[in-house]
Design an enzyme around this catalytic site. Structure first.
Site, PDB file in Angstrom:
ATOM      1  N   PRO A   9       0.694  -1.038  -0.062  1.00  0.00           N
ATOM      2  CA  PRO A   9      -0.055   0.238   0.017  1.00  0.00           C
ATOM      3  C   PRO A   9       0.910   0.939   0.294  1.00  0.00           C
ATOM      4  O   PRO A   9       1.888   1.429   0.551  1.00  0.00           O
ATOM      5  CB  PRO A   9      -1.212  -0.196   1.136  1.00  0.00           C
ATOM      6  N   ASN A  10      -0.029   2.102  -0.495  1.00  0.00           N
ATOM      7  CA  ASN A  10       0.746   3.939  -0.813  1.00  0.00           C
ATOM      8  C   ASN A  10       2.108   3.570  -2.091  1.00  0.00           C
ATOM      9  O   ASN A  10       2.530   5.276  -1.798  1.00  0.00           O
ATOM     10  CB  ASN A  10       0.718   3.734   0.452  1.00  0.00           C
ATOM     11  N   ARG A  17       5.132  10.501  -3.092  1.00  0.00           N
ATOM     12  CA  ARG A  17       4.884  10.415  -0.958  1.00  0.00           C
ATOM     13  C   ARG A  17       6.159  10.650  -0.585  1.00  0.00           C
ATOM     14  O   ARG A  17       7.312   9.726  -0.292  1.00  0.00           O
ATOM     15  CB  ARG A  17       4.672   9.014  -1.062  1.00  0.00           C
ATOM     16  N   TYR A  22      11.202   9.190   1.808  1.00  0.00           N
ATOM     17  CA  TYR A  22      10.810   7.797   1.052  1.00  0.00           C
ATOM     18  C   TYR A  22      12.146   8.023  -0.678  1.00  0.00           C
ATOM     19  O   TYR A  22      11.925   7.507  -1.702  1.00  0.00           O
ATOM     20  CB  TYR A  22       9.856   7.335   0.309  1.00  0.00           C
ATOM     21  N   ALA A  75       2.806  -1.037   5.018  1.00  0.00           N
ATOM     22  CA  ALA A  75       2.558  -0.569   6.452  1.00  0.00           C
ATOM     23  C   ALA A  75       1.432  -2.699   6.550  1.00  0.00           C
ATOM     24  O   ALA A  75       1.845  -2.602   7.925  1.00  0.00           O
ATOM     25  CB  ALA A  75       1.004   0.048   7.148  1.00  0.00           C
ATOM     26  N   ASP A  85       1.417 -16.185   6.594  1.00  0.00           N
ATOM     27  CA  ASP A  85       0.712 -17.294   6.549  1.00  0.00           C
ATOM     28  C   ASP A  85       1.296 -17.225   4.729  1.00  0.00           C
ATOM     29  O   ASP A  85       1.180 -18.554   5.210  1.00  0.00           O
ATOM     30  CB  ASP A  85      -0.490 -17.165   6.755  1.00  0.00           C
ATOM     31  N   GLU A  96      12.224  -9.480   2.217  1.00  0.00           N
ATOM     32  CA  GLU A  96      11.493  -7.626   2.957  1.00  0.00           C
ATOM     33  C   GLU A  96      12.139  -6.760   2.369  1.00  0.00           C
ATOM     34  O   GLU A  96      13.645  -7.050   2.435  1.00  0.00           O
ATOM     35  CB  GLU A  96      11.071  -8.076   4.381  1.00  0.00           C
ATOM     36  N   HIS A  98      12.563  -3.047   3.155  1.00  0.00           N
ATOM     37  CA  HIS A  98      12.254  -1.455   3.390  1.00  0.00           C
ATOM     38  C   HIS A  98      12.561   0.147   2.602  1.00  0.00           C
ATOM     39  O   HIS A  98      14.249  -0.439   2.358  1.00  0.00           O
ATOM     40  CB  HIS A  98      12.472  -0.887   4.626  1.00  0.00           C
ATOM     41  N   ARG A 109       6.899   0.829  14.453  1.00  0.00           N
ATOM     42  CA  ARG A 109       7.472   0.610  12.790  1.00  0.00           C
ATOM     43  C   ARG A 109       8.977  -0.740  13.061  1.00  0.00           C
ATOM     44  O   ARG A 109       9.162  -0.898  12.177  1.00  0.00           O
ATOM     45  CB  ARG A 109       8.446   1.474  11.930  1.00  0.00           C
TER      46      ARG A 109
HETATM   47  C1  DQA Z   1       8.445   1.399   4.442  1.00  0.00           C
HETATM   48  C2  DQA Z   1       8.031   1.355   5.476  1.00  0.00           C
HETATM   49  C3  DQA Z   1       6.498   0.537   6.165  1.00  0.00           C
HETATM   50  O1  DQA Z   1       6.448   1.287   7.850  1.00  0.00           O
HETATM   51  C4  DQA Z   1       5.241   1.780   5.762  1.00  0.00           C
HETATM   52  O2  DQA Z   1       4.645   1.838   6.409  1.00  0.00           O
HETATM   53  C5  DQA Z   1       5.418   1.879   4.517  1.00  0.00           C
HETATM   54  C6  DQA Z   1       6.884   2.076   3.307  1.00  0.00           C
HETATM   55  C7  DQA Z   1       9.314   1.308   3.539  1.00  0.00           C
HETATM   56  O3  DQA Z   1       9.840   0.760   2.501  1.00  0.00           O
HETATM   57  O4  DQA Z   1      10.101   2.480   3.869  1.00  0.00           O
HETATM   58  O5  DQA Z   1       4.918   2.134   2.991  1.00  0.00           O
HETATM   59  O6  DQA Z   1       8.280  -0.477   4.039  1.00  0.00           O
END
Ligand code: DQA
Length: 140
Positions: A9-10, A17, A22, A75, A85, A96, A98, A109
């Site tokens: 999301p987002n 954003r 970011y 998020a 799961d 993963e 970020h 977070r």
């Molecule tokens: C994120 C970090 C998350 O906490 C946040 O909700 C995001 C972006 C990152 O790429 O730093 O949407 O995943």
């Protein structure tokens, strides 16, 4: 070798954003750089603001010969037992990633529900986090 880059999301608003957190780079920039750096890799890209759609896409990747997934769950990282799961149920590696260093941000977070099921975690390197994730998969 097929690799899926999957955003939650987002992250469709990257570049606009909260650029102070970011950055101003877009996913288009990131994907163009990945394609140039890894000409032998076939990249697929998907983004969704919906948890279920992310689960569907992860399951599809596991079934379509994709070698691994670089996944920024946004998020949902901090909330989603369903994604945990799902990742646990797959037989392909998920890295993963970020953009931000989530451990240097708000306490909520600091906890990832999905990390335990992922092959590894990369955080804090902006768009380069995705390249580092791909590098990890290519070396598997
Ligand atoms: C994120 C970090 C998350 O906490 C946040 O909700 C995001 C972006 C990152 O790429 O730093 O949407 O995943």
């Amino acid at each position: 070798m097929k690799i899926l880059i999957l955003n939650g999301p987002n992250l469709n608003r990257l570049g606009r954003r909260e650029p102070g957190i970011y950055g101003t780079g877009t996913m288009d920039d990131c994907l163009a750089n990945l394609c140039a750096a890894y000409p032998d890799v076939e990249f697929a890209y998907a983004q969704s603001n919906c948890e279920g759609a992310l689960i569907d896409r992860l399951q599809q990747a596991a079934d379509d010969g994709t070698k691994g997934v670089v996944f920024n769950a946004g998020a949902y990282t901090h909330t989603s037992v369903a994604l945990l799961d799902c990742i646990r149920s797959l037989d392909i590696p998920v890295v993963e990633v970020h953009l931000s260093n989530v451990h240097a941000r708000e306490e909520f977070r600091h906890k990832s529900l999905i990390s335990a099921a992922c092959r590894g975690v990369i955080a804090g390197f902006g768009l380069d986090s995705y390249r580092l994730g791909v590098e990890a998969l290519v070396k598997q």
